[in-house]
Design a protein around this motif. Structure first.
Motif, PDB file in Angstrom:
ATOM      1  N   TYR A 187       0.838  -1.204   0.000  1.00  0.00           N
ATOM      2  CA  TYR A 187       0.000   0.000   0.000  1.00  0.00           C
ATOM      3  C   TYR A 187       0.876   1.259   0.000  1.00  0.00           C
ATOM      4  O   TYR A 187       0.626   2.211  -0.752  1.00  0.00           O
ATOM      5  N   ILE A 188       1.872   1.242   0.855  1.00  0.00           N
ATOM      6  CA  ILE A 188       2.780   2.390   0.941  1.00  0.00           C
ATOM      7  C   ILE A 188       3.554   2.552  -0.358  1.00  0.00           C
ATOM      8  O   ILE A 188       3.701   3.660  -0.897  1.00  0.00           O
ATOM      9  N   TYR A 189       4.043   1.444  -0.880  1.00  0.00           N
ATOM     10  CA  TYR A 189       4.837   1.446  -2.112  1.00  0.00           C
ATOM     11  C   TYR A 189       4.033   1.999  -3.295  1.00  0.00           C
ATOM     12  O   TYR A 189       4.510   2.852  -4.048  1.00  0.00           O
ATOM     13  N   VAL A 190       2.812   1.537  -3.440  1.00  0.00           N
ATOM     14  CA  VAL A 190       1.949   1.995  -4.533  1.00  0.00           C
ATOM     15  C   VAL A 190       1.590   3.469  -4.352  1.00  0.00           C
ATOM     16  O   VAL A 190       1.583   4.245  -5.323  1.00  0.00           O
ATOM     17  N   SER A 191       1.326   3.880  -3.118  1.00  0.00           N
ATOM     18  CA  SER A 191       0.971   5.277  -2.851  1.00  0.00           C
ATOM     19  C   SER A 191       2.111   6.220  -3.215  1.00  0.00           C
ATOM     20  O   SER A 191       1.890   7.268  -3.839  1.00  0.00           O
ATOM     21  N   HIS A 256       8.041   4.521   7.320  1.00  0.00           N
ATOM     22  CA  HIS A 256       6.882   5.081   6.625  1.00  0.00           C
ATOM     23  C   HIS A 256       5.592   4.529   7.218  1.00  0.00           C
ATOM     24  O   HIS A 256       4.629   5.265   7.450  1.00  0.00           O
ATOM     25  N   TYR A 257       5.603   3.225   7.468  1.00  0.00           N
ATOM     26  CA  TYR A 257       4.396   2.596   8.030  1.00  0.00           C
ATOM     27  C   TYR A 257       4.102   3.174   9.416  1.00  0.00           C
ATOM     28  O   TYR A 257       2.948   3.506   9.729  1.00  0.00           O
ATOM     29  N   ALA A 258       5.145   3.299  10.229  1.00  0.00           N
ATOM     30  CA  ALA A 258       4.948   3.826  11.583  1.00  0.00           C
ATOM     31  C   ALA A 258       4.442   5.264  11.544  1.00  0.00           C
ATOM     32  O   ALA A 258       3.572   5.650  12.342  1.00  0.00           O
ATOM     33  N   ALA A 259       4.968   6.043  10.613  1.00  0.00           N
ATOM     34  CA  ALA A 259       4.535   7.442  10.504  1.00  0.00           C
ATOM     35  C   ALA A 259       3.074   7.532  10.066  1.00  0.00           C
ATOM     36  O   ALA A 259       2.311   8.356  10.573  1.00  0.00           O
ATOM     37  N   VAL A 260       2.697   6.683   9.123  1.00  0.00           N
ATOM     38  CA  VAL A 260       1.308   6.682   8.645  1.00  0.00           C
ATOM     39  C   VAL A 260       0.368   6.184   9.736  1.00  0.00           C
ATOM     40  O   VAL A 260      -0.694   6.767   9.983  1.00  0.00           O
ATOM     41  N   ALA A 261       0.761   5.103  10.409  1.00  0.00           N
ATOM     42  CA  ALA A 261      -0.103   4.503  11.424  1.00  0.00           C
ATOM     43  C   ALA A 261      -0.307   5.433  12.619  1.00  0.00           C
ATOM     44  O   ALA A 261      -1.399   5.524  13.175  1.00  0.00           O
ATOM     45  N   SER A 262       0.771   6.122  13.019  1.00  0.00           N
ATOM     46  CA  SER A 262       0.692   6.998  14.192  1.00  0.00           C
ATOM     47  C   SER A 262       0.338   8.440  13.828  1.00  0.00           C
ATOM     48  O   SER A 262       0.089   9.257  14.713  1.00  0.00           O
ATOM     49  N   ARG A 263       0.374   8.729  12.503  1.00  0.00           N
ATOM     50  CA  ARG A 263       0.150  10.097  12.030  1.00  0.00           C
ATOM     51  C   ARG A 263       1.084  11.075  12.724  1.00  0.00           C
ATOM     52  O   ARG A 263       0.692  12.176  13.145  1.00  0.00           O
ATOM     53  N   ASN A 264       2.333  10.643  12.818  1.00  0.00           N
ATOM     54  CA  ASN A 264       3.337  11.440  13.525  1.00  0.00           C
ATOM     55  C   ASN A 264       4.684  11.268  12.841  1.00  0.00           C
ATOM     56  O   ASN A 264       5.226  10.162  12.804  1.00  0.00           O
TER      57      ASN A 264
END
Length: 483
Positions: A187-191, A256-264
């Protein structure tokens, strides 16, 4: 060893990979370039072989252990590269030899970006798209995509995931289930790919070039649809977009995943590898800008900064895009940039090289040994951020570095044995083992002029680099087959 289960999985994966032959055939229809037949033939051949391997073993459900995972990953990359070369072998124009077709396919799939082709812009659009698409799938690793799908087919994926994901620590998962982990990665890669495509299009590329270059940018691959690479567009804006997305792709995707998940976004700032990576990039840009300015290589400061920034990030991240002939730059800059590719991107990114975290740990270990010389009885621990690392991690990094150096030396000497000069042999080995692409000497622009023997050796180097040495080397140990 569950050989029939392994054959079953390989059959499934080859059949899955055959689908990647369809988009280039569609591109051929859209642009009416007459290049679709090789992709149709390759699709039929691949899906047939895949099903022939799968069907007789469809009821095999052996329990996969770690060593089966390693074997599947290695076999799949070798088999996948072979099948990926089929459309290039079937092509009438350009008419590639077996060595050239395999080299080009593996270069795309391993995101190396080294090419044997010239006059690239005159190739059929379908061939151009296929080269870029190969890099995109290879960037994240098609095995990770398969891990997200195979659980639905009754095949567990953890062993494959641990063998495939780059980096010194492979046991952690971002989400409890491995399929969820792989899906979130994609998901992150495609985005990121979609964002890069849109940015290129807004900056002036047509849709075909925007999609094609987004594929190779996010994959940190380096293939282009033009001989002049990014230099064809002659646009500082496009150069900056490329640099921006190369840096994003060179960062650990778990961040990237952690930043997206935590919105931080503070997770980036707290990561020691990320900070070291940015410092390395900044230092390279400053050095390149200073040397180029002092020698007045370019007309003004803006152009000098543009070229210094672009090539420092492109080469050090192992992308290999170019806007000028950096091998002709003065003094030590070409060698410095080649050496920077040994560091590469962060662990868990699409970049090549040894990875920033490993080089940083080697530095910390060196500092610890110096401190021990001064205070022999003191106990020093190596910390990554605030976390003390066990000695086995540091030992594994030293083992990796030793194996990396050994493989590098053997391949470079073998290339010199084919008659290649020392500068070309050194840079070609570095470019392929680090999955960089462009080198110096006879391989500064392309690899079409070197011997077939050298191309086969460099293809092996690409696979070693993509699988980070150990995954492939472990197959040559007697313990692996006795375990």
């Amino acid at each position: 060893m569950q050989f029939r289960t392994i054959i079953k999985i390989l059959g499934q994966l080859v059949a899955l990979f055959s689908i990647t032959m369809v988009p280039p055939a569609i591109v051929s229809l859209i642009y009416k370039d007459g290049g679709g037949v090789p992709f149709v033939l390759a699709f039929i051949f691949s899906v047939t072989i895949g099903l022939m391997a799968y069907y007789p073993n469809r009821h095999e459900d052996g329990d996969l252990k770690a060593r089966e995972g390693f074997l599947i990953v290695v076999l799949f990359w070798l088999v996948l590269g072979a099948f990926a070369s089929l459309p290039l072998i079937f092509l009438q124009e350009p008419n590639l030899s077996l060595a050239d077709a395999v080299f080009e396919a593996f270069s795309g799939l391993t995101t190396t970006g080294a090419t044997v082709l010239t006059g690239i812009e005159y190739l059929p659009k379908s061939v151009l798209f296929y080269r870029q698409q190969l890099q995109w799938f290879g960037g994240m690793g098609i095995i990770v995509l398969a891990v997200a799908i195979l659980p639905m087919l009754g095949v567990g994926g953890m062993q494959l995931y641990r063998a495939e994901i780059p980096g010194p620590v492979k046991d952690s998962k971002m989400t409890p289930r491995i399929a969820d982990t792989a899906k979130h990665l994609w998901y992150i890669y495609v985005s990121i790919t979609l964002a890069c495509t849109l940015a290129y299009w807004i900056a002036g590329m047509d849709w075909f070039d925007a999609i094609s270059h987004a594929f190779s940018t996010v994959a940190i691959g380096g293939f282009s649809t033009y001989d002049a690479s990014m230099g064809h567009f002659d646009s500082p804006v496009i150069n900056f977009i490329c640099v921006f997305f190369l840096i994003i792709a060179a960062i650990n995707f778990s961040l990237h995943y952690a930043a997206v998940a935590s919105r931080n976004i503070s997770v980036y700032i707290r990561d020691p590898e990320f900070k070291v990576f940015l410092c390395i990039q900044l230092a390279l840009v400053v050095i390149c800008f200073t040397v180029l300015s002092s020698h007045e290589v370019y007309a003004n400061g803006d152009e000098t900064l543009d070229q210094a920034l672009f090539h420092a990030v492109s080469i050090s991240s192992t992308a290999g895009f170019a806007t000028d002939n950096f091998s002709a730059w003065p003094l030590f800059l070409p060698i410095l940039l080649i050496f920077s590719s040994f560091i590469g991107g962060c662990a868990g990114s699409t970049g090549g090289g040894m990875k920033v975290v490993r080089v940083f740990l080697l530095y910390l270990q060196g500092v610890r040994e110096l401190n021990r010389l001064v205070h022999p009885r003191a106990i020093y621990s190596i910390k990554l951020g605030s976390k003390a690392l066990p000695d086995k991690v540091v030992e594994a990094v030293w083992g990796f570095f030793s194996a990396y150096a050994l493989v590098f030396i053997i391949i470079m000497l073998a290339l010199m044995g084919t008659g290649m000069d020392n500068i070309t042999a050194f840079s070609a080995t570095a470019a392929c083992l680090n999955n960089l692409g462009p080198g110096l000497g006879d391989v500064a622009s392309h690899y079409g002029s070197i011997s077939d023997g050298a191309k086969w050796l460099l293809t092996i180097a690409m696979v070693f680099g993509r699988l980070e040495i150990f995954t492939l080397l472990v197959l040559f140990t007697p313990t692996f087959w006795r375990g």
